[in-house]
Motif scaffolding. Structure first.
Motif, PDB file in Angstrom:
ATOM      1  N   LYS A  54       0.876  -1.186   0.000  1.00  0.00           N
ATOM      2  CA  LYS A  54       0.000   0.000   0.000  1.00  0.00           C
ATOM      3  C   LYS A  54       0.909   1.230   0.000  1.00  0.00           C
ATOM      4  CE  LYS A  54      -3.850  -1.997   2.576  1.00  0.00           C
ATOM      5  NZ  LYS A  54      -3.288  -3.230   3.146  1.00  0.00           N
ATOM      6  N   ILE A  55       0.796   2.042  -1.043  1.00  0.00           N
ATOM      7  CA  ILE A  55       1.770   3.125  -1.223  1.00  0.00           C
ATOM      8  C   ILE A  55       1.091   4.423  -1.672  1.00  0.00           C
ATOM      9  CG2 ILE A  55       3.890   3.801  -2.448  1.00  0.00           C
ATOM     10  CD1 ILE A  55       4.461   0.830  -2.896  1.00  0.00           C
ATOM     11  N   PHE A  56       1.470   5.535  -1.024  1.00  0.00           N
ATOM     12  CA  PHE A  56       1.027   6.864  -1.442  1.00  0.00           C
ATOM     13  C   PHE A  56       2.196   7.588  -2.114  1.00  0.00           C
ATOM     14  CE2 PHE A  56      -2.031   6.195   1.995  1.00  0.00           C
ATOM     15  CZ  PHE A  56      -3.198   6.708   1.450  1.00  0.00           C
ATOM     16  N   ALA A  57       1.877   8.404  -3.122  1.00  0.00           N
ATOM     17  CA  ALA A  57       2.885   9.308  -3.678  1.00  0.00           C
ATOM     18  C   ALA A  57       2.257  10.689  -3.783  1.00  0.00           C
ATOM     19  CB  ALA A  57       3.339   8.836  -5.057  1.00  0.00           C
ATOM     20  N   ALA A  58       3.011  11.718  -3.380  1.00  0.00           N
ATOM     21  CA  ALA A  58       2.509  13.087  -3.475  1.00  0.00           C
ATOM     22  C   ALA A  58       3.588  13.973  -4.078  1.00  0.00           C
ATOM     23  CB  ALA A  58       2.118  13.600  -2.096  1.00  0.00           C
ATOM     24  N   VAL A  80      13.374  13.038  -4.918  1.00  0.00           N
ATOM     25  CA  VAL A  80      12.452  11.951  -4.567  1.00  0.00           C
ATOM     26  C   VAL A  80      12.781  11.466  -3.154  1.00  0.00           C
ATOM     27  CG1 VAL A  80      11.725   9.605  -5.141  1.00  0.00           C
ATOM     28  CG2 VAL A  80      12.166  11.247  -6.981  1.00  0.00           C
ATOM     29  N   PHE A  81      11.747  11.308  -2.355  1.00  0.00           N
ATOM     30  CA  PHE A  81      11.928  10.838  -0.972  1.00  0.00           C
ATOM     31  C   PHE A  81      11.072   9.588  -0.775  1.00  0.00           C
ATOM     32  CE2 PHE A  81      12.486  15.385  -1.264  1.00  0.00           C
ATOM     33  CZ  PHE A  81      13.642  15.627  -0.551  1.00  0.00           C
ATOM     34  N   TYR A  82      11.704   8.428  -0.874  1.00  0.00           N
ATOM     35  CA  TYR A  82      11.018   7.142  -0.632  1.00  0.00           C
ATOM     36  C   TYR A  82      11.179   6.811   0.847  1.00  0.00           C
ATOM     37  CZ  TYR A  82      10.819   1.953  -0.457  1.00  0.00           C
ATOM     38  OH  TYR A  82      10.558   0.636  -0.131  1.00  0.00           O
ATOM     39  N   ARG A  83      10.066   6.543   1.522  1.00  0.00           N
ATOM     40  CA  ARG A  83      10.134   6.161   2.938  1.00  0.00           C
ATOM     41  C   ARG A  83       9.222   4.975   3.197  1.00  0.00           C
ATOM     42  NH1 ARG A  83      13.762   9.090   2.538  1.00  0.00           N
ATOM     43  NH2 ARG A  83      14.091  11.140   3.462  1.00  0.00           N
ATOM     44  N   PHE A 126      10.942  20.004  -8.342  1.00  0.00           N
ATOM     45  CA  PHE A 126       9.802  19.095  -8.293  1.00  0.00           C
ATOM     46  C   PHE A 126      10.137  18.094  -7.186  1.00  0.00           C
ATOM     47  CE2 PHE A 126      10.086  20.642 -12.590  1.00  0.00           C
ATOM     48  CZ  PHE A 126       8.776  20.930 -12.913  1.00  0.00           C
ATOM     49  N   GLU A 127       9.227  17.945  -6.240  1.00  0.00           N
ATOM     50  CA  GLU A 127       9.503  17.019  -5.135  1.00  0.00           C
ATOM     51  C   GLU A 127       8.445  15.929  -5.122  1.00  0.00           C
ATOM     52  OE1 GLU A 127      11.731  19.593  -1.749  1.00  0.00           O
ATOM     53  OE2 GLU A 127       9.571  19.890  -1.950  1.00  0.00           O
ATOM     54  N   VAL A 128       8.920  14.701  -4.991  1.00  0.00           N
ATOM     55  CA  VAL A 128       8.019  13.544  -4.965  1.00  0.00           C
ATOM     56  C   VAL A 128       8.216  12.816  -3.641  1.00  0.00           C
ATOM     57  CG1 VAL A 128       7.392  11.388  -6.101  1.00  0.00           C
ATOM     58  CG2 VAL A 128       8.267  13.290  -7.478  1.00  0.00           C
ATOM     59  N   PHE A 129       7.155  12.728  -2.863  1.00  0.00           N
ATOM     60  CA  PHE A 129       7.223  12.029  -1.572  1.00  0.00           C
ATOM     61  C   PHE A 129       6.467  10.714  -1.698  1.00  0.00           C
ATOM     62  CE2 PHE A 129       7.775  16.488  -0.765  1.00  0.00           C
ATOM     63  CZ  PHE A 129       8.879  16.497   0.089  1.00  0.00           C
ATOM     64  N   LEU A 149       2.390   8.463 -11.777  1.00  0.00           N
ATOM     65  CA  LEU A 149       0.970   8.864 -11.802  1.00  0.00           C
ATOM     66  C   LEU A 149       0.749  10.168 -11.050  1.00  0.00           C
ATOM     67  CD1 LEU A 149      -1.466   5.925 -11.029  1.00  0.00           C
ATOM     68  CD2 LEU A 149      -1.317   7.338 -13.075  1.00  0.00           C
ATOM     69  N   ALA A 150       1.416  10.308  -9.896  1.00  0.00           N
ATOM     70  CA  ALA A 150       1.254  11.526  -9.092  1.00  0.00           C
ATOM     71  C   ALA A 150       1.769  12.743  -9.869  1.00  0.00           C
ATOM     72  CB  ALA A 150       1.981  11.371  -7.761  1.00  0.00           C
ATOM     73  N   LEU A 151       2.869  12.569 -10.621  1.00  0.00           N
ATOM     74  CA  LEU A 151       3.386  13.668 -11.445  1.00  0.00           C
ATOM     75  C   LEU A 151       2.363  14.053 -12.512  1.00  0.00           C
ATOM     76  CD1 LEU A 151       7.069  12.453 -11.962  1.00  0.00           C
ATOM     77  CD2 LEU A 151       6.417  14.616 -10.891  1.00  0.00           C
ATOM     78  N   ALA A 152       1.762  13.041 -13.121  1.00  0.00           N
ATOM     79  CA  ALA A 152       0.751  13.310 -14.158  1.00  0.00           C
ATOM     80  C   ALA A 152      -0.455  14.007 -13.529  1.00  0.00           C
ATOM     81  CB  ALA A 152       0.334  12.000 -14.822  1.00  0.00           C
TER      82      ALA A 152
END
Ligand code: UDP
Length: 251
Positions: A54-58, A80-83, A126-129, A149-152
């Motif tokens: 289960k993963i969120f991206a913002a 990009v910050f993968y946690r 551009f920051e992706v969390f 998808l979040a970027l789109a």
């Protein structure tokens, strides 16, 4: 129930009926659900369930670079910050980001950079969390897929989406989309990402035991599943706009 308990792995990864432990065929993906626009405070977002992952991206951007010394005068930067959440795995992951999270953040950034027009956004970021809530194998691939998808969803101009998937070898057989147990107890694990505008591979990692001759077979095996994942990404983007249009019609 926890998915992987310490190092307790089954001896066999196939059932008597020839299916994998979770009932899948060799070339069968786990169930995948994706939804965009799930985080109201971000410029763009997406949520994915891929098997038990289960993963969120913002996404935030384009915006000013903080800290400013990272800014580049001739292009934008992608961070990009993968946690993984502390509760996302059985053995309580340490809250501070570790080496693995830094590595995966870098890999995901490498997959996303080619699809953006960063040269059009000097002095911008551009920051992706990416936050993994529950993990069960293949989170780097799922994260790459959901981050695109979040970027789109943020409306950022892109050349195409990127999709990713791990293929590998378990009990001597080539399979797609390894689960956590298959990843740990199998012989080989090969995460692959493809950028669709030029159909080039933007990620190819390898962990395990494999002949070079196997590589072509692995790539062929991945192709069909990557196309299915791409279609689910496109459908989830479309469904947001169908919903918006329907709501507009009702008002
Ligand atoms: N995992 C874990 N604890 C950790 C890191 C990973 O239990 O600290 C599990 C998790 O289910 C993950 C799997 O091991 O999905 C495989 O991890 P790997 O590093 O191979 O990356 P992934 O397959 O998630 O891209």
């Amino acid at each position: 129930m926890p998915l992987i308990i310490n190092d307790e792995y089954p001896e066999k990864l196939f059932r008597e009926d020839g299916k994998r432990l979770d009932g899948r065929d060799l070339n069968e993906l786990r169930p995948i659900k994706m939804e965009v626009g799930v985080i109201k405070n971000a410029d763009g977002s997406a949520y994915m369930e891929w098997g038990n992952n289960k993963i969120f991206a913002a996404v935030y951007g384009p915006r000013d670079v903080h800290p400013h010394h990272l800014a580049k005068p001739d292009r934008g930067i992608l961070r990009v910050f993968y946690r993984m959440a502390t509760f996302s795995v059985f053995d309580r992951k340490r809250p501070a980001p570790g080496r693995r999270e830094k590595e995966i953040s870098m890999i995901v950034a490498d997959c996303l950079e080619p699809i953006l027009f960063l040269e059009l956004y000097p002095d911008t970021s551009f920051e992706v969390f990416i936050d993994v809530m529950d993990a069960d194998g293949g989170t780097r691939c799922a994260s790459t897929t959901v981050a695109a998808l979040a970027l789109a969803d943020a409306g950022i101009p892109m050349k195409s989406l990127v999709s990713a998937l791990a293929v590998g070898k378990i009990d001597g057989k080539k399979v797609v989309d390894l689960s956590g147990i298959e990843d740990k107890a199998g012989e080989a694990d090969l995460p692959i990402a493809i950028t669709w505008y030029n159909e080039e591979i933007s990620l190819l990692q390898f962990d395990g035991d494999m002949d070079l001759d196997d590589l072509t077979e692995f790539l062929d095996l991945a192709k069909e599943s990557l196309a299915k994942i791409h279609q689910i990404q496109l459908d989830s983007l479309k469904s947001k706009y169908v919903t918006l249009k329907r709501e507009e019609g009702e008002n």
